[in-house]
Write an enzyme that holds these catalytic residues in place. Structure first.
Site, PDB file in Angstrom:
ATOM      1  CG  HIS A   1     -18.206 -50.340 -89.874  1.00 22.29           C
ATOM      2  ND1 HIS A   1     -19.132 -50.588 -90.842  1.00 22.29           N
ATOM      3  CD2 HIS A   1     -17.772 -49.065 -90.089  1.00 22.29           C
ATOM      4  CE1 HIS A   1     -19.258 -49.509 -91.622  1.00 22.29           C
ATOM      5  NE2 HIS A   1     -18.442 -48.575 -91.179  1.00 22.29           N
TER       6      HIS A   1
ATOM      7  CG  ASP B   1     -14.250 -55.031 -90.632  1.00 21.72           C
ATOM      8  OD1 ASP B   1     -13.435 -54.531 -91.435  1.00 21.72           O
ATOM      9  OD2 ASP B   1     -15.205 -54.393 -90.152  1.00 21.72           O
TER      10      ASP B   1
ATOM     11  CD  GLN C   1     -10.734 -47.849 -90.209  1.00 21.15           C
ATOM     12  OE1 GLN C   1      -9.667 -47.261 -90.399  1.00 21.15           O
ATOM     13  NE2 GLN C   1     -11.882 -47.354 -90.643  1.00 21.15           N
TER      14      GLN C   1
ATOM     15  CE  LYS D   1     -12.912 -47.926 -94.501  1.00 25.12           C
ATOM     16  NZ  LYS D   1     -13.613 -46.675 -94.229  1.00 25.12           N
TER      17      LYS D   1
ATOM     18  CB  CYS E   1     -20.975 -47.060 -89.691  1.00 25.97           C
ATOM     19  SG  CYS E   1     -21.460 -45.915 -90.973  1.00 25.97           S
TER      20      CYS E   1
END
Lengths: 416, 156
Positions: free
Chosen positions: A120, A197, A200, A223, A364
């Site tokens: 991302h 990261d 998600q 999220k 993104c």
């Protein structure tokens, strides 16, 4: 997991869009919120709103206790010690904090930072700046045709020159789950640190930072059923102790004179100013909610709905290309697709009028979408705990209709 | 149980009029233009749509040939295709005026009879106004035209 019962906790799921029931399939962008979280947020402002860490009065003590209690819950949720749980605005801010503090102090000319082609922008653009400022070099792990990481070159790109490996645990475009634990081990073997990261993955997979043995891990509240504007950055204690604060101001200091200051304890020294305590307390409630479901059950539900979706989409495979690994143990509840005859934005507009919310665009992740996948954009359906097989059927039916709608209408005839 | 068996709503027919789909499927003047006098690349970061516009001028300074390449949704590409037809034989100032007029239409201006003649097939793009998020798509090619004119004038 009783999805029907879960759906009753989400007030927004009963609303209509253009007179049709909302079918929300944009969970990778942001999730919806259960009433428990909305109530927790309202409760802060209705019952004990007061600034934290400062007041000697009852409200402030109560707010502080709730806020620090939320920090504990959030830390436990990812298997982190509380003192290593820095509360930030979200994944982007967490990564920028690491880039501006640890990286700016440790990355030197000639060093390398290893990323992947499926990052991302928030795990790419900050490193571009570090590389420019320090004369370091960015290297990239490539993505296979199938949409997984090509690890065959790992040993040639991960070397003694690598200072940091930074990658996503789950791709927001492909749903690919990356083997971060193995890569962290290999990174440490050459003396590099590992940043994950987890924007998600934390909402969708059981996550344990001790097991992953990563040095940094960042995620976002919004999220994972929580409010916007808060999130977490885990940093391994030995690393966190060496890091200079980034934002400076109130609350992050111990003693201040006109000329100098000393820093407060971990992790508060990285949290200058009034923290976003209201949203963070409600994130604690979101964590409770997810834990009551059990993250293993969340994961099971998503595997099953993704399997169902890929099955339901089979008959569309002549018109749409579906990206991502067919191996469901290696992917989350994200399905990206593209049709040469129907641009994702046109598809998105048509689905929208059917009450179906999907994301259309480059998500993104421009280098991945326009580079490796070779399309200007994709449409993306992403699932969460409240999505049903009926909703997937509705999506597949609407995609079929959209294709028909966009097909050439015989001239002179109005379109059906 | 969710039932989605109804026909698509009428608004979709407004945004996706046949003339728009025709320009999308059979784009006019699509291609590169070597030795162009004016060129510019427009990019919409929100969706990744792209329009590259190239134009050649006659000795009197009118648009002799215009070509576009790009990728994107039907609205952005149809709008670019229409643009290449409409700017033909116009001076750069006239082309810019048309761009201004079309922008005002997309922002809600109601066309007079005379203006409707000027915008020609672009009138079909008025249906996009009901989809605010897509107005940028319709304007991408025209913003690219404005940039190309600005760059050309700055160079002279």
């Amino acid at each position: 997991m009783d999805v029907k019962k879960i759906r009753q906790d989400f007030p927004i799921l009963s609303r209509k869009v253009y007179g049709k029931p909302l079918i929300y399939l944009d969970n990778a962008a942001t999730s919806q919120k259960p009433k428990q979280v909305i109530q927790a947020l309202a409760e802060v402002y209705e019952k004990y709103n007061s600034n934290v860490h400062r007041g000697v009065h009852a409200l402030s003590m109560e707010a502080t206790e709730k806020y620090e209690g939320a920090r504990e819950k959030i830390a436990r949720f990812i298997g982190a010690p509380t003192e290593c749980m820095v509360l930030v605005r979200g994944t982007t801010e967490g990564i920028n904090l690491v880039a501006n503090t640890w990286a700016m102090s440790n990355v030197k000319e000639g060093d390398e930072i290893l990323l992947t082609e499926m990052e991302h922008h928030s795990n790419l653009v900050p490193w571009q700046r570090v590389a420019q400022a320090k004369g370091a070099k960015l290297r990239f792990l490539q993505v296979t045709e199938e949409g997984t990481l090509d690890l065959s070159r790992l040993d040639s790109v991960l070397t003694k020159r690598t200072k940091l490996v930074a990658m996503n645990h789950m791709s927001n475009v492909l749903g690919t789950i990356n083997p971060v634990k193995e890569i962290a081990r290999k990174a440490h073997a050459v003396g590099a640190l590992m940043l994950v990261d987890a924007a998600q993955s934390v909402p969708h997979l059981p996550t344990d930072v001790k097991d992953l043995d990563c040095d940094f891990l960042a995620f976002s509240s919004h999220k994972m059923l929580g409010p916007t504007g808060t999130g977490g950055l885990y940093v391994k204690k030995a690393v966190l102790e060496t890091m200079e604060p980034w934002l400076r101001g109130g609350d992050m200091v111990r003693e201040v004179t006109l000329e100098s200051a000393t820093w407060n304890d971990l992790p508060v020294r990285f949290e200058a100013g009034t923290p976003n305590f209201a949203d963070t307390i409600a994130l604690g409630t979101a964590v409770d909610y997810l834990q009551s479901l059990g993250m293993n059950n969340v994961r099971e539900h998503e595997i099953s709905i993704t399997r169902y979706a890929l099955g339901a989409m089979k008959e569309l495979s002549e018109d749409f290309h579906f990206f991502g690994s067919p191996d469901l143990s290696k992917r989350g509840g994200i399905v990206s697709f593209h049709s040469p005859d129907l641009h994702p934005h046109d598809l998105g507009t048509i689905l929208d009028r059917e009450g179906i919310a999907v994301r259309a665009g480059h998500h993104c992740a421009m280098p991945l979408v326009r580079g490796r996948l070779g399309v200007p954009a994709t449409a993306r359906a992403s699932f969460y705990i409240y999505n049903t097989e009926e909703e997937v059927d509705a999506l597949a039916a609407a995609m079929k209709k959209a294709l028909k709608y966009f097909a050439k209408a015989p001239s002179g005839k109005p379109r059906a | 149980m969710v039932s989605q068996e109804s026909a698509f709503p009428a608004e979709l027919d407004e945004i996706y009029q046949e003339v728009i789909l025709d320009h999308y499927r059979n784009p006019r003047n699509k291609g590169k233009l070597p030795q162009a006098d004016l060129s510019s690349r427009g990019f919409n970061p929100f969706c990744g749509d792209e329009v590259v516009l190239e134009m050649k001028l006659s000795p009197e300074g009118r648009v002799e040939t215009s070509r576009f390449t790009g990728q994107g949704c039907s609205i952005s590409q149809a709008s670019a295709s229409m643009l290449t037809q409409l700017v033909k034989r116009k001076s750069l100032d006239q082309a810019h005026e048309l761009s201004e007029l079309f922008r005002s239409v997309m922002q809600g201006h109601a066309l007079t009879g005379e203006e409707a003649e000027q915008v020609g097939e672009l009138e079909a793009l008025q249906g996009v106004r009901k989809f605010p998020i897509r107005i940028k798509c319709a304007l991408l090619a025209w913003a690219t035209l404005d940039d190309a004119i600005k760059e050309y004038k700055a160079k002279r």
